[in-house]
Scaffold this active site. Structure first.
Site, short mmCIF file in Angstrom:
data_model
loop_
_atom_site.label_atom_id
_atom_site.label_comp_id
_atom_site.label_asym_id
_atom_site.label_seq_id
_atom_site.Cartn_x
_atom_site.Cartn_y
_atom_site.Cartn_z
CG HIS A 150 -1.97 -1.00 1.25
ND1 HIS A 150 -2.81 -1.22 0.18
CD2 HIS A 150 -2.32 -1.90 2.20
CE1 HIS A 150 -3.64 -2.21 0.48
NE2 HIS A 150 -3.36 -2.64 1.69
ZN LIG Z 1 -4.25 -7.00 3.00
#
Ligand SMILES: [Zn+2]
Ligand SMILES: [Zn+2]
Length: 624
Positions: A150
């Site tokens: 992320h």
């Molecule tokens: Zn995840």
């Protein structure tokens, strides 16, 4: 089929730890949408199980150090890296909370002492894994404490301080240089990795995840396809809650392997997050350890089939540290290293962690847990639609023929016979012979010009692809070859794959591919071939459709913009009697440079013609 494998992890990685009392641990998905609740116990639980099962010894461990600035800066802004270092000092974030928040170093990613060094170690492990595989020292490497997918260029997100996996891919792509296929199985969209390579044609990212309608980070829709010159190299499979093993594996099979065949990677990098497991509180994908074992097998096979074996796997997310994460790591490591796990989870290891003695859940009986209810069918149907859309958006049509959807039933009869024909076309580079009704046996005898490279590595494979298309009951392959028997172009007419509103119309066929070798373009070969291909009388009973997407597997080599490419395609089709049509079919309507054309045969009955026209536009368009 394994070469030598290695594990890139040691106890130093336990330092990547956001510490106890994290809001996430207070319970459930309501407190936070994020994954990767890294805690010290995670690494220890996983490695101790491998040691207890006697599948890991000292020779398996790959040496690594902290990642260098030059590597981290391939993905991250130097200002962000400086901030991570600054706020790693005890008390620094407390003194400047606004400054820390600017870089996402707050809440889920609140700074902890030493986080700078810890993050560099994670990135160093993944980079070392890529180097070892790229150099050929190891065939497969597993970096369990890695896959922080992320993290963004200048921001920590979702427990991810640095995007180790993007850094390693960038290193593989630029330093070695290798074409990289990244497959992300984490329950959450691999948004940071996708963003890092969104316009890069040499890195193809594919993420299978729970749909962003319900889950962090909310992205990963099917139309996120990348940006020029990397359009089409970002692929997303947003799946429904309660997808389960069967649905997840079906989506994987329908897209990932054909995508690998089309993209021709040199290296496979995977994010094997197991937070889609049924026990994981963060997602509702309801996978099982058996499903993760099956996925690992498929990735392993894919690495050997398409990447010369080169495979780097990262651990990714996963919250259930007792029952799920250590077992998922063990199953993956066993697959990748070729080691055999003992029949039962070692009792000594279990003594410290109450849990079942099995590695994978016992096989579920069919029809258990209401799988066959209307809700389950709805999930299946939604996923099927998603998979079909992604195939149409991301795979060349000829690849879809060679890798058909499971259970696809032919509905169109073979066109009534006509004698195979031969024609001529004088191209600037020399005379060509045009031939239709090419039997597979003939195609297998011809050479294929290396400038035809839709999706395979060598001309021999391409020839086999053409032969396979010709063997499909409702397919026709028309070729242009030199007098010496070298194929320099082809047109494939196919039964359309289910999934669009047109596919179900009877008597409809799709021009799935018009391909001319790079050295033979701009000589009218494509037009001549297509005109020749649709000439036979039986096509007068059919509706032929074709579409061109704003991106094309070959666009980066054509030197054309998407709009110019659309213009070329439109002219080629119009010269063969096709008409450019407007449609609100989402796969066409999503981009103005997409093209939809059709040629309605002279003997198509009016009712069928009307049925086709009525499907062009379905949306409600009030008159002005
Ligand atoms: Zn995840
Ligand atoms: Zn192997």
């Amino acid at each position: 089929m394994s070469g030598t494998a290695a594990l890139a992890a040691d106890d130093r990685l336990a330092a990547y730890d956001f510490g106890p009392g994290h809001p996430f641990q207070a319970g459930g998905r309501e407190t936070s949408g994020l994954d990767h609740p890294f805690r010290a116990g995670r690494l220890e639980a996983g490695l101790s199980l491998l040691r207890a099962a006697k599948v890991l010894d000292g020779g398996d461990l790959l040496a690594f150090g902290p990642a260098a600035d030059a590597d981290l800066e391939l993905i991250h802004d130097p200002g962000y890296l400086a901030a991570v270092a600054r706020f790693a000092e005890p008390g620094a974030a407390g003194a400047d909370p606004v400054g820390a928040a600017r870089f996402g170093l707050v809440g889920d990613n609140r700074p902890f002492p030493g986080m700078d060094e810890a993050a560099r170690l994670v990135a160093g492990a993944t980079a070392a894994a890529v180097d070892a595989v790229a150099a050929g020292d190891r065939t497969h490497v597993f970096a369990p404490v890695a896959g922080l997918h992320h993290a963004q260029r200048r921001r920590a997100v979702g427990f991810c301080l640095v995007n180790d996996v993007a850094v390693a891919i960038a290193r593989a792509s630029r330093t070695w240089p290798l074409r990289v296929l990244y497959v992300d199985l984490d329950a959450h969209h691999g948004d940071g990795v996708q963003a890092a390579f969104y316009d890069d044609p040499r890195v193809c990212t594919v993420s299978l995840h729970e749909t962003g309608r319900y889950l962090f980070p909310g992205t990963g829709e099917v139309h996120e396809l990348g940006r020029p010159p990397g359009t089409g190299r970002s692929v997303n499979l947003p799946l429904e809650p309660r997808t389960g093993d069967e649905g997840f594996l079906a989506a994987f099979d329908a897209v990932v392997e054909p995508l690998a065949a089309a993209f021709r990677p040199d290296l496979l990098v995977t994010q094997n997050g197991c937070d889609g497991h049924a026990e994981d509180p963060l997602s509702d994908l309801t996978l099982s350890l058996r499903g993760y074992r099956d996925l690992a097998r498929r990735l392993h096979r894919l690495a050997h089939r398409h990447c010369g074996g080169r495979w780097v796997a990262t651990g990714g997310g996963g919250y259930d540290l007792e029952r799920v994460v250590p077992r998922a790591w063990a199953l993956l490591w066993a697959e990748l290293s070729g080691r055999r796990l003992p029949t039962r989870v070692p009792a000594g290891w279990l003594a410290a962690r109450p849990g079942p003695g099995w590695w994978m859940e016992p096989r579920r009986r069919r029809r258990e847990e209401g799988r066959d209810g209307p809700a389950a069918r709805e999930v299946e149907e939604r996923n099927r639609r998603t998979v079909r859309t992604v195939r149409r958006l991301a795979l060349p049509p000829s690849v879809r023929v060679v890798y058909p959807l499971a259970g696809r039933g032919g509905t169109t009869q073979r066109l009534p016979g006509w004698e195979p024909r031969a024609g001529r076309h004088l191209a600037p580079r020399g005379p060509l012979v045009l031939r239709d009704r090419c039997p597979a046996s003939l195609l297998r005898r011809l050479e294929v010009d290396p400038g035809i490279h839709t999706f395979v590595r060598d001309a021999e494979q391409e020839r086999e692809v053409l032969a396979r298309i010709a063997e499909e009951p409702a397919s026709e392959v028309v070729v242009a070859h030199t007098p010496e028997g070298v194929v320099v172009g082809y047109v494939a007419v196919l039964e359309p794959e289910p999934g669009t509103r047109f596919a179900s119309l009877p008597g409809l066929l799709e021009v799935g591919a018009v391909e001319v070798a790079t050295g033979w373009r701009r000589g009218g070969v494509a037009s001549a071939l297509l005109r020749f291909a649709v000439e036979p009388d039986p096509f007068e009973d059919r509706i032929l459709i074709a579409s061109g997407l704003a991106w094309h597997w070959d666009l980066d080599q054509s030197g054309l913009s998407a709009t110019a490419y659309r213009g070329v395609l439109a002219r080629v089709f119009e010269a063969a009697g096709f008409e450019v049509l407007q449609t609100d079919e989402p796969e066409i309507a999503y981009h103005p440079a997409n093209l939809f054309v059709a040629r309605v045969g002279g003997r198509v009955p009016p009712a069928r013609r009307a049925a086709f026209s009525s499907r062009l536009v379905r949306g409600h368009h009030p008159l002005p």
